[in-house]
Design a protein around this motif. Structure first.
Motif, PDB file in Angstrom:
ATOM      1  N   ALA A  25       0.830  -1.205   0.000  1.00  0.00           N
ATOM      2  CA  ALA A  25       0.000   0.000   0.000  1.00  0.00           C
ATOM      3  C   ALA A  25       0.870   1.262   0.000  1.00  0.00           C
ATOM      4  O   ALA A  25       0.606   2.219  -0.741  1.00  0.00           O
ATOM      5  N   ALA A  26       1.917   1.268   0.831  1.00  0.00           N
ATOM      6  CA  ALA A  26       2.814   2.426   0.886  1.00  0.00           C
ATOM      7  C   ALA A  26       3.564   2.604  -0.428  1.00  0.00           C
ATOM      8  O   ALA A  26       3.770   3.742  -0.892  1.00  0.00           O
ATOM      9  N   TYR A  27       3.962   1.500  -1.053  1.00  0.00           N
ATOM     10  CA  TYR A  27       4.671   1.565  -2.336  1.00  0.00           C
ATOM     11  C   TYR A  27       3.785   2.174  -3.415  1.00  0.00           C
ATOM     12  O   TYR A  27       4.238   3.035  -4.186  1.00  0.00           O
ATOM     13  N   LEU A  28       2.541   1.763  -3.494  1.00  0.00           N
ATOM     14  CA  LEU A  28       1.631   2.297  -4.507  1.00  0.00           C
ATOM     15  C   LEU A  28       1.446   3.803  -4.355  1.00  0.00           C
ATOM     16  O   LEU A  28       1.447   4.550  -5.342  1.00  0.00           O
ATOM     17  N   ARG A  29       1.260   4.234  -3.116  1.00  0.00           N
ATOM     18  CA  ARG A  29       1.046   5.671  -2.885  1.00  0.00           C
ATOM     19  C   ARG A  29       2.307   6.479  -3.213  1.00  0.00           C
ATOM     20  O   ARG A  29       2.226   7.551  -3.807  1.00  0.00           O
ATOM     21  N   ALA A  30       3.456   5.960  -2.826  1.00  0.00           N
ATOM     22  CA  ALA A  30       4.700   6.680  -3.097  1.00  0.00           C
ATOM     23  C   ALA A  30       4.986   6.766  -4.596  1.00  0.00           C
ATOM     24  O   ALA A  30       5.511   7.777  -5.081  1.00  0.00           O
ATOM     25  N   ALA A  31       4.624   5.702  -5.329  1.00  0.00           N
ATOM     26  CA  ALA A  31       4.874   5.670  -6.765  1.00  0.00           C
ATOM     27  C   ALA A  31       3.750   6.299  -7.571  1.00  0.00           C
ATOM     28  O   ALA A  31       3.896   6.488  -8.789  1.00  0.00           O
ATOM     29  N   GLY A  32       2.625   6.604  -6.925  1.00  0.00           N
ATOM     30  CA  GLY A  32       1.486   7.193  -7.617  1.00  0.00           C
ATOM     31  C   GLY A  32       0.828   6.258  -8.609  1.00  0.00           C
ATOM     32  O   GLY A  32       0.298   6.702  -9.636  1.00  0.00           O
ATOM     33  N   LEU A  33       0.831   4.960  -8.323  1.00  0.00           N
ATOM     34  CA  LEU A  33       0.269   3.965  -9.238  1.00  0.00           C
ATOM     35  C   LEU A  33      -1.200   3.716  -8.937  1.00  0.00           C
ATOM     36  O   LEU A  33      -1.652   3.855  -7.807  1.00  0.00           O
ATOM     37  N   THR A  34      -1.936   3.321  -9.965  1.00  0.00           N
ATOM     38  CA  THR A  34      -3.369   3.035  -9.796  1.00  0.00           C
ATOM     39  C   THR A  34      -3.644   1.552  -9.578  1.00  0.00           C
ATOM     40  O   THR A  34      -4.694   1.185  -9.090  1.00  0.00           O
ATOM     41  N   THR A  35      -2.705   0.695  -9.962  1.00  0.00           N
ATOM     42  CA  THR A  35      -2.811  -0.741  -9.705  1.00  0.00           C
ATOM     43  C   THR A  35      -1.433  -1.275  -9.355  1.00  0.00           C
ATOM     44  O   THR A  35      -0.402  -0.668  -9.686  1.00  0.00           O
ATOM     45  N   TYR A  36      -1.435  -2.407  -8.698  1.00  0.00           N
ATOM     46  CA  TYR A  36      -0.162  -3.007  -8.265  1.00  0.00           C
ATOM     47  C   TYR A  36       0.305  -4.051  -9.262  1.00  0.00           C
ATOM     48  O   TYR A  36      -0.471  -4.905  -9.706  1.00  0.00           O
ATOM     49  N   ASP A  37       1.596  -3.989  -9.613  1.00  0.00           N
ATOM     50  CA  ASP A  37       2.222  -4.983 -10.481  1.00  0.00           C
ATOM     51  C   ASP A  37       3.506  -5.433  -9.795  1.00  0.00           C
ATOM     52  O   ASP A  37       4.475  -4.666  -9.709  1.00  0.00           O
ATOM     53  N   PRO A  38       3.548  -6.653  -9.288  1.00  0.00           N
ATOM     54  CA  PRO A  38       4.751  -7.108  -8.568  1.00  0.00           C
ATOM     55  C   PRO A  38       5.990  -7.161  -9.456  1.00  0.00           C
ATOM     56  O   PRO A  38       7.114  -7.121  -8.951  1.00  0.00           O
ATOM     57  N   ARG A  39       5.789  -7.191 -10.784  1.00  0.00           N
ATOM     58  CA  ARG A  39       6.935  -7.270 -11.692  1.00  0.00           C
ATOM     59  C   ARG A  39       7.723  -5.969 -11.732  1.00  0.00           C
ATOM     60  O   ARG A  39       8.895  -5.949 -12.111  1.00  0.00           O
ATOM     61  N   THR A  40       7.052  -4.865 -11.368  1.00  0.00           N
ATOM     62  CA  THR A  40       7.729  -3.566 -11.369  1.00  0.00           C
ATOM     63  C   THR A  40       8.053  -3.084  -9.958  1.00  0.00           C
ATOM     64  O   THR A  40       8.588  -1.990  -9.799  1.00  0.00           O
ATOM     65  N   ASP A  41       7.718  -3.879  -8.957  1.00  0.00           N
ATOM     66  CA  ASP A  41       7.988  -3.516  -7.558  1.00  0.00           C
ATOM     67  C   ASP A  41       9.378  -4.020  -7.198  1.00  0.00           C
ATOM     68  O   ASP A  41       9.604  -5.233  -7.129  1.00  0.00           O
ATOM     69  N   PRO A  42      10.326  -3.121  -6.946  1.00  0.00           N
ATOM     70  CA  PRO A  42      11.701  -3.566  -6.676  1.00  0.00           C
ATOM     71  C   PRO A  42      11.837  -4.390  -5.393  1.00  0.00           C
ATOM     72  O   PRO A  42      12.809  -5.132  -5.237  1.00  0.00           O
ATOM     73  N   ASN A  43      10.865  -4.274  -4.483  1.00  0.00           N
ATOM     74  CA  ASN A  43      10.924  -5.010  -3.217  1.00  0.00           C
ATOM     75  C   ASN A  43       9.960  -6.181  -3.159  1.00  0.00           C
ATOM     76  O   ASN A  43       9.761  -6.772  -2.097  1.00  0.00           O
ATOM     77  N   ALA A  44       9.343  -6.483  -4.307  1.00  0.00           N
ATOM     78  CA  ALA A  44       8.446  -7.638  -4.338  1.00  0.00           C
ATOM     79  C   ALA A  44       9.252  -8.918  -4.183  1.00  0.00           C
ATOM     80  O   ALA A  44      10.439  -8.977  -4.529  1.00  0.00           O
ATOM     81  N   VAL A  45       8.601  -9.945  -3.678  1.00  0.00           N
ATOM     82  CA  VAL A  45       9.266 -11.228  -3.430  1.00  0.00           C
ATOM     83  C   VAL A  45       8.688 -12.267  -4.369  1.00  0.00           C
ATOM     84  O   VAL A  45       7.475 -12.456  -4.446  1.00  0.00           O
ATOM     85  N   GLU A  46       9.559 -12.940  -5.090  1.00  0.00           N
ATOM     86  CA  GLU A  46       9.167 -14.054  -5.940  1.00  0.00           C
ATOM     87  C   GLU A  46       9.868 -15.291  -5.407  1.00  0.00           C
ATOM     88  O   GLU A  46      11.080 -15.255  -5.146  1.00  0.00           O
ATOM     89  N   ASP A  47       9.136 -16.359  -5.225  1.00  0.00           N
ATOM     90  CA  ASP A  47       9.684 -17.541  -4.570  1.00  0.00           C
ATOM     91  C   ASP A  47       9.424 -18.768  -5.432  1.00  0.00           C
ATOM     92  O   ASP A  47       8.502 -19.526  -5.174  1.00  0.00           O
TER      93      ASP A  47
END
Length: 243
Positions: free
Chosen positions: A208-230
């Motif tokens: 939620a904090a990442y979206l607001r800081a980036a000004g995004l309207t939807t979340y995409d984990p592929r563009t989130d530098p701190n997203a976790v893929e396992d």
């Protein structure tokens, strides 16, 4: 994805066990053979069945003594019983029209005026290895791999969600934290669930904090530098409009 880490790996030594004290017993998922092939005396069978049902969980026990086998202790645990048995007197049996000359029992559950089931405590005794015991105030820690797995699940579930939807999910995750923490107060088997619920809630807040800081309207984990893929359990897949 859960396992013993940190203090969870520290067992209580037999020489440090205090008779009359309460401990947390960590019951292994696979019980030793003696619990599966012991004497089929009714009381022993009932106790072993209760232990079998507790596999993989943490339960509260009170040490009552030392077992006959070296390194073991005898413990008791309280179990709520929902079913009761009531033996009728001759007057009660006659009052409801039952035939004379024999005894009767009524079995079932007891409810209050709001139809809530009333439970009664019962006690079961086990003989277990002292190494299964843990101090009651033990601080648990989730392993790094387990935390990564839970965060990856949240990242995948959040894919495509709006900030409002993520805020709603974060609020629901906080309710789950409070719910499981309440259960853990009475049953240490929920300790792990409380820890993983907190991880889920923190990850929703981070997204939620990442979206607001980036000004995004939807979340995409592929563009989130701190997203976790396992991989291979959780993978984000190919981004939209890419081949």
């Amino acid at each position: 994805m859960q396992g013993p880490t940190g203090a969870e790996a520290a067992t209580v030594r037999i020489e440090d066990v205090e008779v009359g004290a309460a401990y947390i017993a960590r019951i292994p998922q696979r019980l030793p053979a003696e619990y599966r092939t012991g004497p089929r005396v009714l009381a022993r069978w009932q106790a072993d069945m209760q232990l079998y049902m507790a596999r993989g969980r943490r339960i509260t026990v009170t040490v009552t003594g030392y077992g006959d086998t070296p390194g073991t202790v005898t413990v008791t645990r309280e179990l709520p019983a929902g079913r009761v048995c009531l033996r009728l007197t001759a007057e009660q049996a006659a009052g409801i029209g039952l035939a004379e000359g024999q005894e009767y029992e009524i079995t079932g559950i007891v409810t209050d005026e709001a139809d809530r089931v009333i439970t009664f405590p019962s006690r079961v005794e086990h003989t277990i290895p002292a190494r299964w015991l843990r101090p009651p105030g033990e601080q648990l820690a989730v392993s790094a791999d387990s935390e990564r797995f839970h965060r990856a699940l949240i990242c995948r579930n959040a894919d495509g969600m709006t900030p409002q939807q993520i805020d709603h999910a974060a609020a629901g995750a906080l309710e789950q934290v409070h719910h499981v923490q309440g259960l853990a107060l009475d049953d240490p088997g929920y300790d792990w669930g409380a820890l993983t619920a907190e991880i889920d809630h923190r990850e929703w807040l981070r997204i939620a904090a990442y979206l607001r800081a980036a000004g995004l309207t939807t979340y995409d984990p592929r563009t989130d530098p701190n997203a976790v893929e396992d991989p291979p359990q959780v993978q984000f897949g190919t981004p939209p409009n890419q081949t």
